[in-house]
Design a protein around this motif. Structure first.
Motif, mmCIF file in Angstrom:
data_model
loop_
_atom_site.group_PDB
_atom_site.id
_atom_site.type_symbol
_atom_site.label_atom_id
_atom_site.label_comp_id
_atom_site.label_asym_id
_atom_site.label_seq_id
_atom_site.Cartn_x
_atom_site.Cartn_y
_atom_site.Cartn_z
ATOM 1 N N LEU A 97 -26.805 -26.345 17.703
ATOM 2 C CA LEU A 97 -26.068 -27.349 16.943
ATOM 3 C C LEU A 97 -26.162 -28.713 17.626
ATOM 4 C CD1 LEU A 97 -22.777 -25.405 16.079
ATOM 5 C CD2 LEU A 97 -24.909 -25.533 14.770
ATOM 6 N N THR A 98 -26.280 -29.737 16.819
ATOM 7 C CA THR A 98 -26.234 -31.110 17.321
ATOM 8 C C THR A 98 -24.768 -31.459 17.594
ATOM 9 O OG1 THR A 98 -25.942 -32.032 15.130
ATOM 10 C CG2 THR A 98 -28.230 -31.786 15.913
ATOM 11 N N LYS A 99 -24.526 -32.666 18.084
ATOM 12 C CA LYS A 99 -23.153 -33.122 18.313
ATOM 13 C C LYS A 99 -22.359 -33.061 17.000
ATOM 14 C CE LYS A 99 -20.606 -37.016 20.236
ATOM 15 N NZ LYS A 99 -20.688 -38.359 20.801
ATOM 16 N N LYS A 100 -22.981 -33.511 15.925
ATOM 17 C CA LYS A 100 -22.346 -33.489 14.597
ATOM 18 C C LYS A 100 -22.084 -32.046 14.156
ATOM 19 C CE LYS A 100 -23.416 -35.267 9.949
ATOM 20 N NZ LYS A 100 -24.464 -35.941 9.169
ATOM 21 N N GLY A 101 -23.034 -31.167 14.414
ATOM 22 C CA GLY A 101 -22.875 -29.754 14.070
ATOM 23 C C GLY A 101 -21.752 -29.105 14.849
ATOM 24 N N LYS A 102 -21.635 -29.458 16.132
ATOM 25 C CA LYS A 102 -20.561 -28.909 16.970
ATOM 26 C C LYS A 102 -19.201 -29.402 16.517
ATOM 27 C CE LYS A 102 -23.381 -28.058 21.023
ATOM 28 N NZ LYS A 102 -23.690 -28.405 22.409
ATOM 29 N N LEU A 103 -19.131 -30.638 16.077
ATOM 30 C CA LEU A 103 -17.866 -31.193 15.608
ATOM 31 C C LEU A 103 -17.367 -30.446 14.368
ATOM 32 C CD1 LEU A 103 -15.602 -33.267 15.762
ATOM 33 C CD2 LEU A 103 -17.080 -34.854 14.504
ATOM 34 N N VAL A 104 -18.222 -30.275 13.377
ATOM 35 C CA VAL A 104 -17.796 -29.582 12.160
ATOM 36 C C VAL A 104 -17.533 -28.105 12.459
ATOM 37 C CG1 VAL A 104 -20.082 -28.984 11.216
ATOM 38 C CG2 VAL A 104 -18.177 -29.379 9.668
ATOM 39 N N TYR A 105 -18.263 -27.518 13.397
ATOM 40 C CA TYR A 105 -18.025 -26.135 13.809
ATOM 41 C C TYR A 105 -16.603 -26.005 14.366
ATOM 42 C CZ TYR A 105 -18.646 -21.667 16.221
ATOM 43 O OH TYR A 105 -18.506 -20.363 16.655
ATOM 44 N N ARG A 106 -16.222 -26.936 15.245
ATOM 45 C CA ARG A 106 -14.873 -26.896 15.846
ATOM 46 C C ARG A 106 -13.782 -27.033 14.784
ATOM 47 N NH1 ARG A 106 -17.025 -30.618 19.697
ATOM 48 N NH2 ARG A 106 -17.701 -29.488 21.529
ATOM 49 N N LEU A 107 -13.976 -27.900 13.817
ATOM 50 C CA LEU A 107 -12.987 -28.079 12.751
ATOM 51 C C LEU A 107 -12.853 -26.802 11.909
ATOM 52 C CD1 LEU A 107 -13.848 -31.720 11.651
ATOM 53 C CD2 LEU A 107 -11.803 -30.942 12.888
ATOM 54 N N HIS A 108 -13.983 -26.180 11.611
ATOM 55 C CA HIS A 108 -13.991 -24.940 10.831
ATOM 56 C C HIS A 108 -13.312 -23.816 11.626
ATOM 57 C CE1 HIS A 108 -15.528 -22.307 7.687
ATOM 58 N NE2 HIS A 108 -15.957 -21.478 8.614
ATOM 59 N N GLU A 109 -13.623 -23.759 12.899
ATOM 60 C CA GLU A 109 -13.036 -22.746 13.778
ATOM 61 C C GLU A 109 -11.517 -22.934 13.879
ATOM 62 O OE1 GLU A 109 -14.522 -20.957 17.950
ATOM 63 O OE2 GLU A 109 -13.970 -23.070 18.045
ATOM 64 N N LYS A 110 -11.056 -24.185 13.924
ATOM 65 C CA LYS A 110 -9.626 -24.480 13.993
ATOM 66 C C LYS A 110 -8.911 -23.953 12.751
ATOM 67 C CE LYS A 110 -6.231 -28.115 14.496
ATOM 68 N NZ LYS A 110 -5.879 -29.443 14.115
ATOM 69 N N PHE A 111 -9.510 -24.158 11.574
ATOM 70 C CA PHE A 111 -8.926 -23.641 10.336
ATOM 71 C C PHE A 111 -8.766 -22.128 10.426
ATOM 72 C CE2 PHE A 111 -10.012 -21.531 6.275
ATOM 73 C CZ PHE A 111 -8.833 -21.774 5.590
ATOM 74 N N HIS A 112 -9.806 -21.436 10.869
ATOM 75 C CA HIS A 112 -9.747 -19.974 10.964
ATOM 76 C C HIS A 112 -8.705 -19.525 11.988
ATOM 77 C CE1 HIS A 112 -12.988 -18.451 8.336
ATOM 78 N NE2 HIS A 112 -13.416 -19.701 8.453
ATOM 79 N N ARG A 113 -8.630 -20.224 13.104
ATOM 80 C CA ARG A 113 -7.651 -19.885 14.145
ATOM 81 C C ARG A 113 -6.229 -20.043 13.604
ATOM 82 N NH1 ARG A 113 -10.158 -22.385 17.805
ATOM 83 N NH2 ARG A 113 -9.091 -24.369 17.618
ATOM 84 N N GLU A 114 -5.981 -21.143 12.897
ATOM 85 C CA GLU A 114 -4.659 -21.384 12.314
ATOM 86 C C GLU A 114 -4.330 -20.335 11.249
ATOM 87 O OE1 GLU A 114 -2.293 -23.491 13.359
ATOM 88 O OE2 GLU A 114 -3.703 -23.953 14.978
ATOM 89 N N MET A 115 -5.320 -19.932 10.469
ATOM 90 C CA MET A 115 -5.125 -18.925 9.444
ATOM 91 C C MET A 115 -4.699 -17.592 10.081
ATOM 92 S SD MET A 115 -7.879 -17.770 6.500
ATOM 93 C CE MET A 115 -9.151 -17.388 7.699
#
Length: 152
Positions: A97-115
């Motif tokens: 993943l690029t920097k941009k890819g890692k950023l969106v990955y972290r946001l997606h992961e945060k949603f799943h963690r909160e869920m």
């Protein structure tokens, strides 16, 4: 028991649909509106911390190498994924993943963690274990089904 089965089935269907809808809406309303949910799941399969070969990612996603190749080309153009040749064997290409890819990955992961946190909120350890056992049973059933139709 049959009432419970119907209710659980209804919840599972609703949850599956709602999660996909929420993920799609979140992408559309963000700085990552150029990503589809399918592309997001490809980023998730590539992973955050280690590079994987195309065949590893295709297997994870249960798609052909050709289908993945088309998706990766698009994600490289959109600057979410990078192809890296291995120094010790130049024939091997790893995906990262690029920097941009890692950023969106972290946001997606945060949603799943909160869920997940919200799902187990108010449960004691024993209740969480029961939920885990049920989810493991469901996962095993789905895995066996996929295996039986020869998709993996």
């Amino acid at each position: 028991m049959s009432h419970s089965i119907e209710q659980i089935n209804s919840y599972l269907i609703s949850i599956f649909d709602e999660v996909l809808d929420i993920e799609e809406d979140a992408l559309r309303g963000s700085n990552f509106s150029d990503l589809s949910i399918s592309e997001m799941h490809t980023l998730e399969a590539i992973g955050m911390y280690s590079e994987h070969t195309s065949s590893e990612v295709a297997k994870k996603l249960n798609i052909t190498a050709g289908t993945l190749s088309v998706a990766i080309n698009t994600l490289v153009k959109k600057d979410y994924v990078v192809r890296q040749r291995m120094e010790n064997d130049r024939r091997v290409i790893k995906l990262g993943l690029t920097k941009k890819g890692k950023l969106v990955y972290r946001l997606h992961e945060k949603f799943h963690r909160e869920m997940v946190k919200r799902t187990i909120e108010g449960m004691d350890d024993e209740e969480v274990e029961v939920l885990l056992r049920g989810l493991n049973n469901l996962h095993s059933f789905l895995f066996e089904l996929v295996e039986s139709i020869g998709k993996r």
